[in-house]
Design an enzyme around this catalytic site. Structure first.
Site, PDB file in Angstrom:
ATOM      1  N   LYS A 199    -108.390  15.669 -32.885  1.00  0.00           N
ATOM      2  CA  LYS A 199    -107.420  16.597 -32.289  1.00  0.00           C
ATOM      3  C   LYS A 199    -106.190  16.716 -33.177  1.00  0.00           C
ATOM      4  O   LYS A 199    -105.874  15.803 -33.942  1.00  0.00           O
ATOM      5  CB  LYS A 199    -107.023  16.153 -30.881  1.00  0.00           C
ATOM      6  CG  LYS A 199    -106.046  14.991 -30.807  1.00  0.00           C
ATOM      7  CD  LYS A 199    -105.608  14.765 -29.366  1.00  0.00           C
ATOM      8  CE  LYS A 199    -104.889  13.435 -29.180  1.00  0.00           C
ATOM      9  NZ  LYS A 199    -103.424  13.560 -29.299  1.00  0.00           N
ATOM     10  N   HIS A 205    -111.830   4.119 -41.243  1.00  0.00           N
ATOM     11  CA  HIS A 205    -111.438   4.997 -42.351  1.00  0.00           C
ATOM     12  C   HIS A 205    -110.837   4.201 -43.507  1.00  0.00           C
ATOM     13  O   HIS A 205    -111.170   4.427 -44.669  1.00  0.00           O
ATOM     14  CB  HIS A 205    -110.465   6.078 -41.869  1.00  0.00           C
ATOM     15  CG  HIS A 205    -111.165   7.246 -41.243  1.00  0.00           C
ATOM     16  ND1 HIS A 205    -111.586   7.233 -39.936  1.00  0.00           N
ATOM     17  CD2 HIS A 205    -111.548   8.437 -41.753  1.00  0.00           C
ATOM     18  CE1 HIS A 205    -112.183   8.390 -39.671  1.00  0.00           C
ATOM     19  NE2 HIS A 205    -112.185   9.135 -40.750  1.00  0.00           N
TER      20      HIS A 205
END
Lengths: 362, 198
Positions: free
Chosen positions: B103, B36
């Site tokens: 999550k 990322h």
């Protein structure tokens, strides 16, 4: 910082100063070993970091207080303890998960999440694989007779962690905080952590908790009074901050969770004592009536908040809360909350005089 | 349970709504903090990788070499997504990502990017490493393995009936925001009343 890395192989004798690490190599089971080093240099400051990349090959065992066979028996027992802790959830936790599944309304996403959790528990046990890929901080709690040698035990424990990591019971999960290097052994400063508690009894009881990072990150420590939460220095104030920790955690700690709480202590002992609460089984009751009431209330109230498994909404936010208290200074009032995920990996073994497992403790 | 199969078109993604349970079949790319950060800072995708209509998975799997010279995933649960919040929105827009699996949920910027671009956040059950690893049927490739190390590398995984829940949809709804708001109100109400007596 601009890091430059190069690797080299070398053979070292125990006690020799390592040019990369700048420290004496200490590997108590070996007289010499071959290692591969990664030399990392910060090209701006020229500061050097060094890391052993490969598991040293065992050349020969030195004399050890446990003596050859007992030593390897102890190590084997600890490897089995790690395997079982990582792959098999204790019975009390599994029962609590099943009960939660019964209580959630069928057809909801909360019930689906618990079904997946239940399937995962079974699958991990059957395949002898980690329940969760984050095999967590490795926390040993050792109750030992006065005659016991904790240094020899620590050597065996570190060896067991290395081997358990190679066997895949533990993920390569320990990172140098300064350089970001993960040497893949899970052995380093603070890993594993071993708490020794001598007692005047012949039994050697070794308990192990593996606590993942997701739930560790949602732990919280409050200093009372807390004006924002209107929490005073009393049990009602404790209740407010503990429930605030549950609210802030939402599903991020992989709930339904279990809380370990310490009221009092200094900042460090308070957190430590909060984690020690995880050694208790879920159905046990606190012998201190005020704390027992608080534990029951926290679970009931948290389960009325509708956070639910994984924060999906639902009836089961907590499976349990275990609270201990330590004396504090008049000037301090800490409440430390440790959050344990549903993948509550806790096991223990009573070891015999030769290091063999006599019985399981959970 | 809604079956979501490749290709992951905007139409299919926009049809999903918060609370839908989805069985995902197709290809996903793992991406954690290193990937990322790299993509956000303008890094290029490896040759042969296209994230248009693609799905990212916040996951650092345990991957072992198998007997045939390939790879085998032995544990593969999601990691906490919120760490990627500073990067995610920009990556969704830049590459045309259609789904993000993780999550714990994500924040406002990701939610806005999902709404604008037609993307959903798919919540996998945290800690369910074995169930999720079973839904991974093949490791197709790996990128950035040398640069970022195994957990941080970009693994191209083929999944079948991978179980997830839509918790942030392409219409601006977030289950995480809703549960947080409702539980905050519930706690305030409960604190007005006395504690449960044992």
């Amino acid at each position: 910082m601009r890091l430059r890395a190069e690797s080299q192989s070398a053979r070292f004798n125990v006690g020799r100063q390592c040019p990369n690490l700048g420290a004496r190599l200490y590997e108590p089971q070996r007289s010499s070993f071959k290692i591969k080093l990664l030399r990392v240099t910060d090209s701006r400051s020229d500061r050097k970091f060094g890391h052993c990349l490969w598991e040293p090959r065992v050349d020969r065992f030195r004399a050890n207080p446990y003596g050859g066979k007992a030593m390897s028996t102890l190590q084997d027992s600890l490897i089995e303890l790690i395997r079982r802790t990582s792959a098999e959830i204790p019975d009390d936790v599994q029962r609590a998960i099943l009960l939660a599944l019964e209580q959630e309304k069928q057809g909801t996403i909360a019930a689906s999440a618990l079904q997946i959790i239940e399937r995962n528990v079974e699958l991990a046990r059957r395949k002898s694989q980690p329940i969760c890929q984050d095999t967590g901080s490795i926390l040993f709690y050792v109750q030992h007779p006065l005659s016991h040698d904790p240094i020899a035990f620590e050597e065996s424990a570190r060896g067991a962690v290395r081997i358990a990591t190679r066997k895949g019971y533990l993920r390569q999960n320990s990172v140098d905080s300064l350089t970001g290097v993960n040497d893949g052994t899970n052995v380093g400063p603070g890993s594993p952590t071993i708490h020794f508690h001598p007692h005047r009894a012949p039994e050697l009881d070794v308990r192990l908790i593996l606590k993942g990072g997701g739930c560790e990150n949602v732990g919280a420590q409050y200093s009372l009074p807390n004006e924002k939460l209107q929490a005073n220095r009393d049990l009602d104030g404790c209740r407010k901050v503990i429930l605030d920790a549950v609210l802030q955690a939402q599903g991020k700690g992989c709930g339904p969770g279990i809380l370990g709480v310490c009221i009092g202590g200094d900042r460090a002992t308070s957190y430590e004592f909060s984690k020690r609460q995880f050694l208790r089984t879920l159905p046990d009751r606190n012998p201190v009536p005020e704390l027992d009431r608080l534990e029951q209330d926290i679970v009931k109230t948290a389960n009325e908040l509708g956070i639910g498994p994984m924060g999906f909404g639902g009836k089961t936010t907590l499976l349990g809360a275990k609270i201990g208290a330590l004396n504090r200074l008049p000037a301090s009032y800490f409440v430390s909350v440790s959050y344990m995920c549903w993948a509550f990996r806790r096991q223990g073994a009573r070891l015999g005089p030769g290091g063999e497992i006599e019985r399981w403790l959970y | 349970m809604i079956a979501l199969n490749r290709p992951f078109t905007e139409e299919k993604i926009r049809a999903l709504k918060v609370g839908d349970e989805v069985a995902l079949t197709g290809v996903v790319f793992t991406a954690r903090d290193a990937v990322h950060g790299y993509l956000h800072d303008g890094g290029a995708l490896p040759p042969g990788v296209d994230l248009r209509d693609g799905i990212l998975y916040h996951c650092g799997p345990v991957v072992l070499p198998d007997e045939r010279g390939g790879w085998k995933v032995t544990a593969a649960g999601p990691t906490t997504s919120i760490r990627e919040e500073p990067y995610q929105g920009a990556i969704i827009r830049r590459f045309g990502v259609r789904g993000v699996i993780g999550k714990g949920g994500m924040g406002e910027r990701t939610l806005a990017a999902c709404q604008a671009g037609g993307c959903v956040y798919l919540h996998a059950v945290g800690g369910a490493a074995q169930v999720l690893a079973e839904a991974i049927v093949a490791v197709r490739n790996v990128y950035f393995l040398k640069e970022f190390g195994s957990p941080e590398a970009m693994w191209e995984l083929e999944v079948r009936d991978f179980p997830v829940v839509v918790t942030m949809d392409a219409h601006g709804r977030s289950l995480h925001q809703e549960v947080l708001a409702a539980s905050r109100t519930a706690l305030a109400e409960r604190l007005k009343e006395p504690a449960h007596s044992a």
